[in-house]
Design an enzyme around this catalytic site. Structure first.
Site, PDB file in Angstrom:
ATOM      1  N   GLU A   1      38.319  38.473  47.036  1.00 52.53           N
ATOM      2  CA  GLU A   1      38.021  38.829  45.631  1.00 52.53           C
ATOM      3  C   GLU A   1      36.601  38.473  45.184  1.00 52.53           C
ATOM      4  O   GLU A   1      36.399  37.812  44.164  1.00 52.53           O
ATOM      5  CB  GLU A   1      39.084  38.180  44.712  1.00 52.53           C
ATOM      6  CG  GLU A   1      40.502  38.606  45.070  1.00 52.53           C
ATOM      7  CD  GLU A   1      41.581  37.954  44.206  1.00 52.53           C
ATOM      8  OE1 GLU A   1      41.247  37.117  43.355  1.00 52.53           O
ATOM      9  OE2 GLU A   1      42.766  38.297  44.394  1.00 52.53           O
TER      10      GLU A   1
ATOM     11  N   ASN B   1      38.906  40.650  51.880  1.00 51.09           N
ATOM     12  CA  ASN B   1      40.175  40.958  51.207  1.00 51.09           C
ATOM     13  C   ASN B   1      39.962  41.081  49.693  1.00 51.09           C
ATOM     14  O   ASN B   1      39.249  40.275  49.090  1.00 51.09           O
ATOM     15  CB  ASN B   1      41.159  39.803  51.484  1.00 51.09           C
ATOM     16  CG  ASN B   1      42.600  40.123  51.147  1.00 51.09           C
ATOM     17  OD1 ASN B   1      43.149  41.131  51.617  1.00 51.09           O
ATOM     18  ND2 ASN B   1      43.243  39.285  50.344  1.00 51.09           N
TER      19      ASN B   1
ATOM     20  N   HIS C   1      48.731  44.847  45.035  1.00 51.37           N
ATOM     21  CA  HIS C   1      49.669  44.384  44.011  1.00 51.37           C
ATOM     22  C   HIS C   1      49.730  45.530  43.003  1.00 51.37           C
ATOM     23  O   HIS C   1      48.888  45.618  42.114  1.00 51.37           O
ATOM     24  CB  HIS C   1      49.156  43.110  43.334  1.00 51.37           C
ATOM     25  CG  HIS C   1      49.063  41.951  44.267  1.00 51.37           C
ATOM     26  ND1 HIS C   1      50.197  41.337  44.782  1.00 51.37           N
ATOM     27  CD2 HIS C   1      48.006  41.294  44.795  1.00 51.37           C
ATOM     28  CE1 HIS C   1      49.820  40.340  45.575  1.00 51.37           C
ATOM     29  NE2 HIS C   1      48.492  40.293  45.601  1.00 51.37           N
TER      30      HIS C   1
ATOM     31  N   GLU D   1      48.903  42.325  50.759  1.00 51.12           N
ATOM     32  CA  GLU D   1      49.717  41.572  49.787  1.00 51.12           C
ATOM     33  C   GLU D   1      50.610  42.512  48.974  1.00 51.12           C
ATOM     34  O   GLU D   1      50.764  42.360  47.766  1.00 51.12           O
ATOM     35  CB  GLU D   1      48.805  40.772  48.841  1.00 51.12           C
ATOM     36  CG  GLU D   1      47.819  39.878  49.569  1.00 51.12           C
ATOM     37  CD  GLU D   1      46.976  38.991  48.659  1.00 51.12           C
ATOM     38  OE1 GLU D   1      47.289  38.874  47.464  1.00 51.12           O
ATOM     39  OE2 GLU D   1      45.997  38.410  49.162  1.00 51.12           O
TER      40      GLU D   1
ATOM     41  N   ASP E   1      53.113  44.377  46.827  1.00 49.48           N
ATOM     42  CA  ASP E   1      54.310  44.275  45.988  1.00 49.48           C
ATOM     43  C   ASP E   1      54.209  45.375  44.937  1.00 49.48           C
ATOM     44  O   ASP E   1      53.111  45.810  44.592  1.00 49.48           O
ATOM     45  CB  ASP E   1      54.534  42.878  45.367  1.00 49.48           C
ATOM     46  CG  ASP E   1      53.321  42.253  44.711  1.00 49.48           C
ATOM     47  OD1 ASP E   1      52.502  42.994  44.115  1.00 49.48           O
ATOM     48  OD2 ASP E   1      53.181  41.019  44.760  1.00 49.48           O
TER      49      ASP E   1
END
Ligand code: XIL
Length: 427
Positions: free
Chosen positions: A233, A274, A310, A338, A340
């Site tokens: 990030e 990432n 996400h 990651e 979801d």
């Protein structure tokens, strides 16, 4: 909708054959079995097997012949129930869900259906204290990421203290169970210990601290962790560089040195940048693309791009495809790192999961997997990792401040429709 997986061992068949004496008793038994398959605990299975052994002891050879015939009858009845009666029961009995059979039944493993590694982020406390959780992790996934145990604050809580215990627990689990272990994350603006955020050294001291952390961690896990999220990030959604203690004290090019330090400590490690938001921010994609190109031009070792994903269940096909095309175009390995898919987009307190939402969520899971598999060339497919396992484990409710159900397993580790959708998407 019907998704019945059946694992049955011969001792079970023999046992039920012993007392299938009439047509009606067999109907009753079969119903009993169908229900049992979805609700029984291992202790109850063991009790049945023990009882069966006693019955066999008291049964003669003639009866065994008779039993064999009954086994055949029983099987026919079983398949009749599996294909005709079970869907009717699903419709009428709200509590018995055949759409999400119990995961403790020894049957399938998610990763074996997938054309690339399938992972989950895991929490150490749950791995240690929740047997169902660690069972599902070892059964369903072939790659794991530490949700928090390899972050700066976890591994390096004080300037001269490294705490390896939790992360090493995961290393041991991965080695024992033949799982890939992905490292997350060497550098991030969050999850820092107070000694770092309050660090008062000059730029040389900061550089030293950055380098020491990265190289001590990578060296510790060398040969055990084959890939790392090196920096997490670095960008804002608009593509500008995020202000952080690192940028503030070391300048924006510190990011290149993170990769160099990691590479020096383990030249074999696969190194990722990432981030999140690829599916909704073209500005962020552009910034990441420029960074990767600049790294390539300068020979800075970077081998992969992690896209967190996400996402919301309302995310469009076009946006998801744009992220995949972008990542594939970098030529680097691509990790959906990651994943979801959250449902409570209006942030409703008391929000509950229902069948319609389950289907919409499953549709998105399927689409994401399909889009990844279609757009990313085989050699670049590092795999897909969901951010934890069951809905009750997810970070989303605390992040969003409202209930949500973003993962492929429910709070009891029953497979949701999303589970099957992932498999479908990988076909
Ligand atoms: C989250 C964890 O899931 C939480 O348990 C923790 O409190 C904060 O971090 N992007 C990342 C992950 O790269 O490390 C974050 O994990 C979620 C967002």
């Amino acid at each position: 909708m019907q998704f019945i997986e059946i694992s049955i061992d011969v001792s079970w068949l023999t046992f039920f054959a012993v007392h299938l004496n009439s047509f009606w008793s067999s109907i009753v038994d079969c119903l009993f079995i169908v229900v049992s398959f979805h609700g029984w605990e291992p202790q109850q299975f063991n009790a049945i097997v023990a009882l069966e052994k006693i019955l066999i002891t008291f049964t003669g050879a003639k009866e065994i012949e008779q039993m064999k015939k009954q086994v055949v009858n029983f099987l026919m009845m079983f398949f009749f129930i599996g294909t005709a009666v079970a869907p009717m029961m699903t419709a009428s009995a709200g509590t018995i869900s055949f759409a999400t059979p119990q995961s403790s039944v020894a049957d399938t493993n998610l990763y074996q259906f997938m054309p690339f590694p399938m992972g989950a982020a895991v929490g150490i406390a749950r791995m240690k204290n929740n047997a169902k959780y660690s069972e599902v992790v070892s059964k369903e996934f072939n790659s794991i990421t530490a949700e928090n145990a390899m972050k700066f604050r976890s591994l390096h809580p004080a300037e001269n203290t490294f705490n390896w215990a939790d992360a090493d627990y995961l290393v041991e689990f991965a080695q024992k169970n033949g799982k890939r272990l992905h490292g997350h994350t060497l550098n991030w603006y969050q999850y820092l210990p107070a000694w770092v955020t309050n660090f008062s050294g000059d730029s040389i001291a900061w550089e030293n601290m950055l380098k020491t952390h990265i190289q001590t961690v990578v060296a510790h896990f060398k040969g055990k962790v084959a890939s790392w999220d090196v920096v997490n990030e670095y960008f804002n959604d608009d593509g500008t560089i995020r202000p952080s203690v690192w940028v503030k004290n070391l300048g924006p090019d510190y990011i290149a040195r993170c990769f160099q330090y990691a590479h020096e400590a383990d030249p074999d490690a696969i190194l990722f940048y990432n981030d999140y938001g690829h599916e909704y921010s073209s500005a962020k994609r552009t910034a990441i693309g420029k960074l990767i190109n600049a790294f390539k031009a300068r020979n800075i070792p970077i081998h992969g791009i992690g896209m967190q994903f996400h996402m919301t269940y309302t995310q469009s096909d076009a946006n998801i495809n744009a992220a995949m095309a972008f990542a594939a175009g970098t030529g680097l390995k691509v990790h959906l790192s990651e994943l979801d898919i959250r449902l409570n987009t209006n942030k409703v307190q008391g929000f509950v999961f229902n069948e319609t939402l389950a289907a919409q969520q499953a549709d998105r899971y399927k689409f994401v997997v399909q889009a990844y598999n279609a757009a990313v060339p085989k050699a670049q497919q590092f795999g897909i990792t969901t951010w934890n396992v069951g809905d009750a484990d997810s970070w989303v409710p605390s992040w969003q401040g409202v209930p949500d159900y973003p993962l492929p397993f429910d709070a009891n580790y029953l497979r949701k429709p999303a589970y099957k959708a992932i498999i479908e998407g990988g076909k």
